[in-house]
Design an enzyme around this catalytic site. Structure first.
Site: not given
Length: 120
Positions: A21, A73, A53, A99
């Protein structure tokens, strides 16, 4: 409380527990809800009275694409912390990180975390 919502942002990042990953990377999605008073910019119609933004997006993009975390997290926590630090007008923030294709042998629409933080 008023809020600015940025939904469906997509990034390519290198987060995860598995070495593959971190090497190959994958797509991530993020939603941000920034709770803050919007009466002043609503009356003034001036960008400097609110959160730009486009700038907030660049902050999120830099974290999502240029940093590496094992856990989404931790990724969400960093996004929330940086936006709260950068924009003192934000009272509360909700960050969702998805994910969509985790490397596990489970068939589902992905995994997501959602955190909500308030200014201390």
């Amino acid at each position: 409380m008023d809020k600015i919502v940025m939904n469906g942002m997509q990034f390519y990042g290198y987060h995860g527990v598995f070495p593959e990953e971190n090497k190959l990377g994958q797509r991530y999605e993020a939603d941000i809800e920034m709770h803050l008073p919007l009466d002043k910019p609503g009356n003034s119609d001036h960008l400097e009275d609110t959160i730009n933004y486009a700038e907030a997006y660049e902050i999120v993009k830099n974290i999502m694409e240029k940093q590496t975390f094992k856990l989404i997290e931790a990724l969400a926590e960093q996004v929330a912390s940086k936006l709260l630090q950068t924009y003192t007008s934000i009272n509360e923030i909700t960050v969702r990180v998805r994910k969509p294709h985790p490397p596990v042998a489970i068939f589902f629409d992905g995994v997501a975390v959602e955190i909500h933080r308030k200014r201390a």
